[in-house]
Design a protein around this motif. Sequence first.
Motif, PDB file in Angstrom:
ATOM      1  N   SER A 143       0.831  -1.211   0.000  1.00 47.46           N
ATOM      2  CA  SER A 143       0.000   0.000   0.000  1.00 47.46           C
ATOM      3  C   SER A 143       0.860   1.253   0.000  1.00 47.46           C
ATOM      4  N   ALA A 144       1.907   1.263   0.846  1.00 45.48           N
ATOM      5  CA  ALA A 144       2.769   2.443   0.894  1.00 45.48           C
ATOM      6  C   ALA A 144       3.429   2.663  -0.461  1.00 45.48           C
ATOM      7  N   SER A 145       3.805   1.570  -1.144  1.00 47.92           N
ATOM      8  CA  SER A 145       4.408   1.702  -2.461  1.00 47.92           C
ATOM      9  C   SER A 145       3.438   2.312  -3.455  1.00 47.92           C
ATOM     10  N   SER A 146       2.186   1.827  -3.433  1.00 49.84           N
ATOM     11  CA  SER A 146       1.196   2.394  -4.363  1.00 49.84           C
ATOM     12  C   SER A 146       1.003   3.871  -4.090  1.00 49.84           C
ATOM     13  N   VAL A 147       0.951   4.249  -2.811  1.00 52.26           N
ATOM     14  CA  VAL A 147       0.766   5.660  -2.476  1.00 52.26           C
ATOM     15  C   VAL A 147       1.901   6.484  -3.061  1.00 52.26           C
ATOM     16  N   LEU A 148       3.137   6.069  -2.793  1.00 57.96           N
ATOM     17  CA  LEU A 148       4.281   6.870  -3.238  1.00 57.96           C
ATOM     18  C   LEU A 148       4.407   6.854  -4.758  1.00 57.96           C
ATOM     19  N   ALA A 149       4.100   5.713  -5.390  1.00 57.68           N
ATOM     20  CA  ALA A 149       4.272   5.627  -6.835  1.00 57.68           C
ATOM     21  C   ALA A 149       3.216   6.444  -7.572  1.00 57.68           C
ATOM     22  N   GLN A 150       1.984   6.489  -7.050  1.00 54.67           N
ATOM     23  CA  GLN A 150       0.912   7.129  -7.798  1.00 54.67           C
ATOM     24  C   GLN A 150       0.489   8.470  -7.225  1.00 54.67           C
ATOM     25  N   PHE A 151       0.823   8.701  -5.968  1.00 57.69           N
ATOM     26  CA  PHE A 151       0.267   9.888  -5.325  1.00 57.69           C
ATOM     27  C   PHE A 151       1.330  10.947  -5.113  1.00 57.69           C
TER      28      PHE A 151
ATOM     29  N   LEU B  19     -11.753   3.068  -5.211  1.00 60.68           N
ATOM     30  CA  LEU B  19     -10.795   3.624  -4.260  1.00 60.68           C
ATOM     31  C   LEU B  19      -9.527   4.103  -4.957  1.00 60.68           C
ATOM     32  N   ILE B  20      -9.033   3.312  -5.903  1.00 57.95           N
ATOM     33  CA  ILE B  20      -7.805   3.728  -6.588  1.00 57.95           C
ATOM     34  C   ILE B  20      -8.082   4.986  -7.411  1.00 57.95           C
ATOM     35  N   SER B  21      -9.310   5.091  -7.972  1.00 54.28           N
ATOM     36  CA  SER B  21      -9.650   6.300  -8.725  1.00 54.28           C
ATOM     37  C   SER B  21      -9.651   7.517  -7.817  1.00 54.28           C
ATOM     38  N   VAL B  22     -10.212   7.355  -6.616  1.00 56.23           N
ATOM     39  CA  VAL B  22     -10.221   8.462  -5.657  1.00 56.23           C
ATOM     40  C   VAL B  22      -8.788   8.882  -5.338  1.00 56.23           C
ATOM     41  N   ALA B  23      -7.916   7.881  -5.110  1.00 55.49           N
ATOM     42  CA  ALA B  23      -6.521   8.194  -4.774  1.00 55.49           C
ATOM     43  C   ALA B  23      -5.843   8.953  -5.902  1.00 55.49           C
ATOM     44  N   VAL B  24      -6.047   8.481  -7.130  1.00 56.99           N
ATOM     45  CA  VAL B  24      -5.393   9.137  -8.269  1.00 56.99           C
ATOM     46  C   VAL B  24      -5.920  10.563  -8.442  1.00 56.99           C
ATOM     47  N   VAL B  25      -7.238  10.741  -8.314  1.00 53.34           N
ATOM     48  CA  VAL B  25      -7.812  12.075  -8.494  1.00 53.34           C
ATOM     49  C   VAL B  25      -7.304  13.037  -7.416  1.00 53.34           C
TER      50      VAL B  25
ATOM     51  N   LEU C 206      -1.763  12.425   2.351  1.00 55.78           N
ATOM     52  CA  LEU C 206      -0.964  11.208   2.235  1.00 55.78           C
ATOM     53  C   LEU C 206      -1.515  10.106   3.142  1.00 55.78           C
ATOM     54  N   GLY C 207      -1.830  10.492   4.387  1.00 56.88           N
ATOM     55  CA  GLY C 207      -2.385   9.523   5.323  1.00 56.88           C
ATOM     56  C   GLY C 207      -3.708   8.959   4.831  1.00 56.88           C
ATOM     57  N   LEU C 208      -4.563   9.851   4.318  1.00 55.91           N
ATOM     58  CA  LEU C 208      -5.876   9.438   3.826  1.00 55.91           C
ATOM     59  C   LEU C 208      -5.734   8.434   2.687  1.00 55.91           C
ATOM     60  N   VAL C 209      -4.834   8.754   1.744  1.00 53.11           N
ATOM     61  CA  VAL C 209      -4.664   7.869   0.591  1.00 53.11           C
ATOM     62  C   VAL C 209      -4.048   6.540   1.014  1.00 53.11           C
ATOM     63  N   LEU C 210      -3.139   6.587   1.995  1.00 46.63           N
ATOM     64  CA  LEU C 210      -2.556   5.332   2.495  1.00 46.63           C
ATOM     65  C   LEU C 210      -3.647   4.440   3.080  1.00 46.63           C
ATOM     66  N   VAL C 211      -4.580   5.051   3.819  1.00 49.68           N
ATOM     67  CA  VAL C 211      -5.684   4.278   4.387  1.00 49.68           C
ATOM     68  C   VAL C 211      -6.543   3.682   3.269  1.00 49.68           C
ATOM     69  N   LEU C 212      -6.830   4.494   2.229  1.00 50.32           N
ATOM     70  CA  LEU C 212      -7.618   3.995   1.096  1.00 50.32           C
ATOM     71  C   LEU C 212      -6.960   2.760   0.492  1.00 50.32           C
ATOM     72  N   LEU C 213      -5.616   2.848   0.291  1.00 52.26           N
ATOM     73  CA  LEU C 213      -4.928   1.750  -0.377  1.00 52.26           C
ATOM     74  C   LEU C 213      -4.780   0.529   0.527  1.00 52.26           C
ATOM     75  N   LEU C 214      -4.648   0.768   1.843  1.00 57.47           N
ATOM     76  CA  LEU C 214      -4.649  -0.373   2.764  1.00 57.47           C
ATOM     77  C   LEU C 214      -5.987  -1.090   2.686  1.00 57.47           C
ATOM     78  N   LEU C 215      -7.073  -0.302   2.555  1.00 54.88           N
ATOM     79  CA  LEU C 215      -8.400  -0.890   2.391  1.00 54.88           C
ATOM     80  C   LEU C 215      -8.445  -1.755   1.135  1.00 54.88           C
TER      81      LEU C 215
END
Lengths: 311, 272
Positions: A126-134, B205-211, B249-258
């Motif tokens: 998850s952390a990787s996806s965050v850093l890679a895409q966000f 969720l991934i769309s939300v993160a990217v947007v 960053l924290g919010l998106v990390l939570v989304l991706l953990l989900l």
Amino acid sequence: MTVANAPVLIDGGVGTSESRRRPVERVRRGRGLVKYLGLTPFAFYVLLFLAVPTLLALGTGFLDGDGSLTLDNITALFDPVILGAFASSFWVSALTAIVGAVVGALVCYALLGTRPDGAVRSFVDSASSVLAQFGGVMLAFAFIATIGIQGLVTVILRDRFGTDIYADGVWLYQVPGLLLPYLYFQVPLMIITFMPALQGLKPQWAEAAATLGGTRLIFWTRIAGPVLAPSFLGCLLLLFANAFSSYATAAALISQGAQIVPLQIRAALISETVLGRANVAGALALGMIVVMVVVMTSYSALQSRTARWQR
Amino acid sequence: MSTDAVRIGAEPGKVARTVILGAVGLVFAVPILAMIEFTFRAGLGGGYTLDHWAALVDPEQNTKYRQLFTAIGNSLVLAVVTVAIVLVILLPTMILVQLQFPRLRRPLEFICIVPITVPAIVLVVGLAPVYGVVVRIFGSSAWTLAFAYGITVLPYAYRSIQANLSAVDVITLSEAARSLGANWLNVLWLVLLPNLRRGILAASLISVAVVLGEYTIASLLNRANLQTALVQVSKSDPYVAVIFALLALGLVLVLLLLISRIGSTRPGRKRT
């Protein structure tokens, strides 16, 4: 009549089902049209917001200010400044891709020892996806806070160890300053894209090698190495493409000048009032697309080679 | 885990694993820690303060950040509209292609992967004239940018939905439902969507993160979203910009953990 009925007499079943199918077929053909209608919203949307913008971006490169055809913008690509931007983009992308791929592959290797559904793996994923895409803008902030002039690491190095990382001038807001932030999204991207290939290594291969007396070194050099090579090279290309097309981090970090291609596009788009620059953005876009298409085509060729071993 | 002498295969030793993960993890933690440290700084003189965080909940100061809050609102609206585009335009097309047009699967995949080859910085050059027309039809409200974002999220959304679509035998399921007398609407609503909910949720969720992370298109089309506002605010108040960047960053990390939670629900997992 008799002739026509003959086949029916021979195998009556087919004949009856044949005559029964007709109305069904008509229904189906009617639904066939509706079926194709179902595809139109997506086709229309992709046409309007993907195909048209791409063609416009590439097309304007061939137009001058009045809308007539010209090759001036394309020749403008060979201007030393723009060639310099392409060169900078190339070496930043290549260097961060190589370092990112090696470090990322090492992390993937280490992750092989963790449970696939364990907490470590899912956090790293998850952390990787965050850093890679966000990453983007956030990475510029992070590195200003870390190695900016008053950054945490800069200050600690200066006050505790007496080394000034900016002894030769501040390089964070220049092209070399992009290297560390870019690595910060290249390594995670490598982890995401390379992990599946590494997980595809079958334990049976290792067992077979061990049964035949092979050491771990032989397993890595003769079996895992060759199997993983196309995937590793493919990921390397993907990382290159990723850095080459990345804009946000550079834009937030470098506000003055246009040292890499995406920033040249920004300069060309913003300075639309400056005569003759408007369509240079199109030419730059064309140059970028050429590089991207070459890289991504090689990537998908290498990926399909990898897929052979992942069945 | 056996000893080093008889270890076979690709798995690393415990020492190697700890060293690599520890070292890389440490290096990657430093910038994040530096950001957190930065938000507590009192100023160039040194010393630490809670003022910057306190300012967030101080109604008097809030007017200063109105621009930022508007931009966050814009980004949330954009996220919702983009997810709607994914669910209303991409999802039905993918189901339709899976069920009725097996030959179109490869072309659809190709189209959905194209936005990786045509990066946002290239797309935006051609989007500028397209948005000239869009603004004339829909006005210039913030949500219209979602048309472009729907394209940006296409590769990610496609991958999430397709992973689910290939794992479920939708053809057999829909034929079974049809032969039991369900109409197409029932097949879709009662049979297919419940089976695809994992892929649909992951795609959303991934769309939300990217947007929420998108900067390129918004900034070059002169739109305000979370990221462009962060850059704006960072010029006058870098502390608040960094705080909001950390929160996002924290919010998106939570989304991706989900997402990874949704993705890894396998049979046999319940045992642990």
